[in-house]
Write a protein that holds these residues in place. Structure first.
Motif, PDB file in Angstrom:
ATOM      1  N   TYR A  13      48.439  35.042  28.501  1.00 51.16           N
ATOM      2  CA  TYR A  13      49.250  36.102  28.700  1.00 51.16           C
ATOM      3  C   TYR A  13      48.615  36.764  30.129  1.00 51.16           C
ATOM      4  O   TYR A  13      47.596  36.327  30.512  1.00 51.16           O
ATOM      5  CB  TYR A  13      49.141  37.237  27.751  1.00 51.16           C
ATOM      6  N   HIS A  23      48.008  36.995  34.048  1.00 54.19           N
ATOM      7  CA  HIS A  23      47.859  36.098  34.892  1.00 54.19           C
ATOM      8  C   HIS A  23      46.429  35.232  34.289  1.00 54.19           C
ATOM      9  O   HIS A  23      45.328  35.943  33.772  1.00 54.19           O
ATOM     10  CB  HIS A  23      47.250  36.693  36.236  1.00 54.19           C
ATOM     11  N   ALA A  70      39.727  36.671  33.116  1.00 56.89           N
ATOM     12  CA  ALA A  70      39.965  35.634  32.014  1.00 56.89           C
ATOM     13  C   ALA A  70      38.872  34.615  32.164  1.00 56.89           C
ATOM     14  O   ALA A  70      38.907  33.745  33.297  1.00 56.89           O
ATOM     15  CB  ALA A  70      41.449  35.008  32.097  1.00 56.89           C
ATOM     16  N   SER A  79      49.731  40.019  36.225  1.00 57.54           N
ATOM     17  CA  SER A  79      48.885  40.532  35.318  1.00 57.54           C
ATOM     18  C   SER A  79      48.971  42.072  35.033  1.00 57.54           C
ATOM     19  O   SER A  79      49.940  42.619  35.739  1.00 57.54           O
ATOM     20  CB  SER A  79      47.440  40.209  36.029  1.00 57.54           C
ATOM     21  N   ALA A  80      48.077  42.321  34.317  1.00 56.36           N
ATOM     22  CA  ALA A  80      48.095  43.895  33.748  1.00 56.36           C
ATOM     23  C   ALA A  80      48.025  44.962  35.153  1.00 56.36           C
ATOM     24  O   ALA A  80      48.692  45.955  35.204  1.00 56.36           O
ATOM     25  CB  ALA A  80      46.935  44.138  33.025  1.00 56.36           C
ATOM     26  N   TRP A  83      38.568  47.894  33.631  1.00 53.89           N
ATOM     27  CA  TRP A  83      39.167  46.775  32.678  1.00 53.89           C
ATOM     28  C   TRP A  83      38.212  46.911  31.288  1.00 53.89           C
ATOM     29  O   TRP A  83      37.181  46.992  31.398  1.00 53.89           O
ATOM     30  CB  TRP A  83      39.229  45.563  33.050  1.00 53.89           C
ATOM     31  N   GLN A  84      38.942  46.315  30.214  1.00 50.50           N
ATOM     32  CA  GLN A  84      38.153  46.286  28.774  1.00 50.50           C
ATOM     33  C   GLN A  84      37.454  47.424  28.550  1.00 50.50           C
ATOM     34  O   GLN A  84      36.282  47.606  28.038  1.00 50.50           O
ATOM     35  CB  GLN A  84      37.167  45.141  28.783  1.00 50.50           C
ATOM     36  N   TYR A 140      45.896  53.392  30.729  1.00 47.48           N
ATOM     37  CA  TYR A 140      47.143  52.610  31.070  1.00 47.48           C
ATOM     38  C   TYR A 140      47.278  51.526  29.965  1.00 47.48           C
ATOM     39  O   TYR A 140      46.367  50.665  29.721  1.00 47.48           O
ATOM     40  CB  TYR A 140      47.215  52.061  32.222  1.00 47.48           C
ATOM     41  N   GLU A 141      48.546  51.282  29.497  1.00 48.59           N
ATOM     42  CA  GLU A 141      48.601  50.063  28.614  1.00 48.59           C
ATOM     43  C   GLU A 141      50.029  49.474  29.099  1.00 48.59           C
ATOM     44  O   GLU A 141      51.227  50.338  28.533  1.00 48.59           O
ATOM     45  CB  GLU A 141      48.932  50.335  27.076  1.00 48.59           C
ATOM     46  N   ALA A 142      50.138  48.612  29.445  1.00 47.97           N
ATOM     47  CA  ALA A 142      51.708  47.980  30.054  1.00 47.97           C
ATOM     48  C   ALA A 142      52.473  47.665  28.726  1.00 47.97           C
ATOM     49  O   ALA A 142      52.008  47.319  27.777  1.00 47.97           O
ATOM     50  CB  ALA A 142      51.586  46.812  30.973  1.00 47.97           C
ATOM     51  N   HIS A 196      43.730  46.511  24.597  1.00 49.85           N
ATOM     52  CA  HIS A 196      44.522  46.141  25.727  1.00 49.85           C
ATOM     53  C   HIS A 196      44.721  47.260  26.675  1.00 49.85           C
ATOM     54  O   HIS A 196      45.695  47.623  27.398  1.00 49.85           O
ATOM     55  CB  HIS A 196      45.846  45.680  25.255  1.00 49.85           C
TER      56      HIS A 196
HETATM   57  N1  SAM Z   1      44.466  37.915  32.132  1.00 48.22           N
HETATM   58  C1  SAM Z   1      44.964  39.391  31.721  1.00 48.22           C
HETATM   59  C2  SAM Z   1      45.805  39.825  32.923  1.00 48.22           C
HETATM   60  O1  SAM Z   1      46.168  39.142  33.598  1.00 48.22           O
HETATM   61  O2  SAM Z   1      46.067  41.087  32.612  1.00 48.22           O
HETATM   62  C3  SAM Z   1      43.682  40.269  31.651  1.00 48.22           C
HETATM   63  C4  SAM Z   1      42.824  39.807  30.356  1.00 48.22           C
HETATM   64  S1  SAM Z   1      41.533  40.741  30.160  1.00 48.22           S
HETATM   65  C5  SAM Z   1      40.403  39.567  28.867  1.00 48.22           C
HETATM   66  C6  SAM Z   1      41.921  41.748  28.950  1.00 48.22           C
HETATM   67  C7  SAM Z   1      42.064  43.355  29.535  1.00 48.22           C
HETATM   68  O3  SAM Z   1      43.225  43.211  30.439  1.00 48.22           O
HETATM   69  C8  SAM Z   1      42.031  44.304  28.865  1.00 48.22           C
HETATM   70  O4  SAM Z   1      40.970  44.855  28.151  1.00 48.22           O
HETATM   71  C9  SAM Z   1      42.774  45.350  29.544  1.00 48.22           C
HETATM   72  O5  SAM Z   1      41.844  46.004  30.354  1.00 48.22           O
HETATM   73  C10 SAM Z   1      43.873  44.547  30.387  1.00 48.22           C
HETATM   74  N2  SAM Z   1      44.981  44.579  29.780  1.00 48.22           N
HETATM   75  C11 SAM Z   1      45.518  43.497  28.757  1.00 48.22           C
HETATM   76  N3  SAM Z   1      46.617  43.935  28.282  1.00 48.22           N
HETATM   77  C12 SAM Z   1      46.941  45.100  28.959  1.00 48.22           C
HETATM   78  C13 SAM Z   1      48.049  45.936  28.814  1.00 48.22           C
HETATM   79  N4  SAM Z   1      49.154  45.603  28.077  1.00 48.22           N
HETATM   80  N5  SAM Z   1      48.162  47.048  29.521  1.00 48.22           N
HETATM   81  C14 SAM Z   1      47.086  47.229  30.703  1.00 48.22           C
HETATM   82  N6  SAM Z   1      45.829  46.638  30.452  1.00 48.22           N
HETATM   83  C15 SAM Z   1      46.111  45.507  29.707  1.00 48.22           C
END
Ligand code: SAM
Length: 260
Positions: A90, A92, A97, A121-122, A163-164, A203-205, A231
Motif C-alpha cells: 500500500y 509508495h 517501507a 504515498s500517505a 510518521w509512525q 492525519y489519517e488519509a 496509520h
Molecule cells: N509506504 C507507506 C506510504 O507510502 O505511505 C507508508 C508505510 S509506513 C510503514 C506506515 C506509516 O505511514 C504510518 O505509521 C503512518 O505514519 C503512515 N500512514 C500509513 N497509512 C496512513 C494513512 N491512511 N494516513 C496517514 N498516514 C498513514
C-alpha cells in the motif's frame, strides 16, 4: 529467470493504482500483497485470487525486524525458483517501507532483475488534504521513534511530519501501540522547539472512496490525550516565519552588481 517488481497500490482503494503497477500485479507469476486495510487486500485478491498476503507474518510480541526478514525471504524464495514476483504494497513501496527496499537490494545482490515503481504515498495525500505545499517553507519528515532516539535539528519555520506516531518511542520493535507516557516524552522533546499551545494535526488519509480523511487539530500539550493508530501521521505546522540570512543576501547583492 527470476525477477522482482515492487509496486505501490496507492492509499485509496481503486483511486491510485497506476497502469504499470496493475500490469505487474496481473502478469507476475506470484503476487505478494501488503495492504493496511483488509478491503484493499480483498480488492487486490479480485485482480489476483492467488495473491499471497504478507499480513500473517506479523504477530503480537514478534520483532518487526524478524517479520520484515521473513517477508523478504518469502519473496526471494520464489525469485530464486525462477519466477517473476510482484510485491504489491500500500502507498509508495519505497516510502517508510523496509521490506521492498531490502528485497530489491537482496535480489540484485544475488544477480536478479529487481525494480521499484513509484506510487502515491500517505505524504502525497497529506499535501492534498491539508493544503500543504512542501516547497513553500519546506517540510521535514522523520520516523517518530527515530526522532526521539537521536538528536535532530528541528527547523520550526518549516513543516515537521512525524510518521509512525502511534508507536512513538517503541525501542523493542514489537509493539503495535505505545502509551501516553511515551507520548509525554515526545511532547517534552517538541517543547524544546514549539510552544505548548502550538496547533498540530493528527492525519489519517482515507483509504476508501466513501470515507473522509481524519484531520484532527489539537495543541501540543494535548498530544498525549488523543487516539492514535498505526496509520496515524502527525503534522507539526511552522511556528515561526523564516529568518532571512542577511549575510548571504548581501553577498548575492554584491554578486549581482558585479555581473551587471
Ligand atoms: N509506504 C507507506 C506510504 O507510502 O505511505 C507508508 C508505510 S509506513 C510503514 C506506515 C506509516 O505511514 C504510518 O505509521 C503512518 O505514519 C503512515 N500512514 C500509513 N497509512 C496512513 C494513512 N491512511 N494516513 C496517514 N498516514 C498513514
Amino acid at each position: 529467470r527470476g525477477s522482482l517488481a515492487c509496486v505501490g497500490l496507492g492509499m485509496m482503494l481503486g483511486a491510485h493504482l497506476g497502469p504499470r503497477a496493475r500490469g505487474h500485479i496481473e502478469l507476475a507469476d506470484i503476487v505478494f500483497v501488503a495492504a493496511s486495510d483488509a478491503l484493499v487486500e480483498l480488492w487486490v485478491q479480485q485482480m489476483r485470487p492467488d495473491a499471497r498476503s504478507l499480513q500473517p507474518f506479523y504477530a503480537e510480541g514478534k520483532s518487526r525486524r524478524q517479520t520484515y526478514r521473513e517477508m523478504v525471504e518469502a519473496m526471494l524464495v520464489e525469485v530464486r525458483a525462477g519466477r517473476s514476483v510482484c510485491g504489491a504494497f500500500y502507498g509508495h513501496p519505497g516510502v517508510f517501507a523496509t521490506v521492498p527496499h531490502d528485497a530489491i537490494a537482496k535480489a540484485r545482490a544475488e544477480g536478479f532483475d529487481a525494480s521499484m515503481d513509484a506510487a502515491v504515498s500517505a505524504e502525497d495525500c497529506l499535501y492534498a488534504d491539508l493544503g500543504i505545499d512542501p516547497g513553500r517553507v519546506g517540510c521535514q519528515h522523520y520516523e517518530a521513534s527515530q526522532f526521539l532516539f537521536y538528536r535532530r535539528r528541528v527547523d520550526p519555520s518549516a513543516h515537521l511530519v512525524l510518521w509512525q506516531i502511534g508507536i512513538v518511542g517503541d525501542r523493542s520493535c514489537r509493539r503495535f501501540a505505545t502509551t501516553e507516557a511515551h507520548r509525554r516524552l515526545l511532547i517534552e522533546r517538541l517543547l524544546e522547539d514549539y510552544p505548548a499551545g502550538h496547533g498540530l494535526i493528527v492525519y489519517e488519509a482515507a483509504t476508501l472512496p466513501i470515507a473522509s480523511p481524519r484531520m484532527e487539530r489539537i495543541t501540543l500539550e494535548r498530544l498525549a490525550d488523543v487516539k492514535l493508530h498505526m496509520h496515524s501521521t502527525l503534522v507539526v505546522p511552522p511556528a515561526m516565519t523564516m529568518v532571512p540570512d542577511e549575510a548571504m543576501l548581501a553577498r548575492l547583492a554584491q554578486l549581482e552588481t558585479q555581473l551587471a
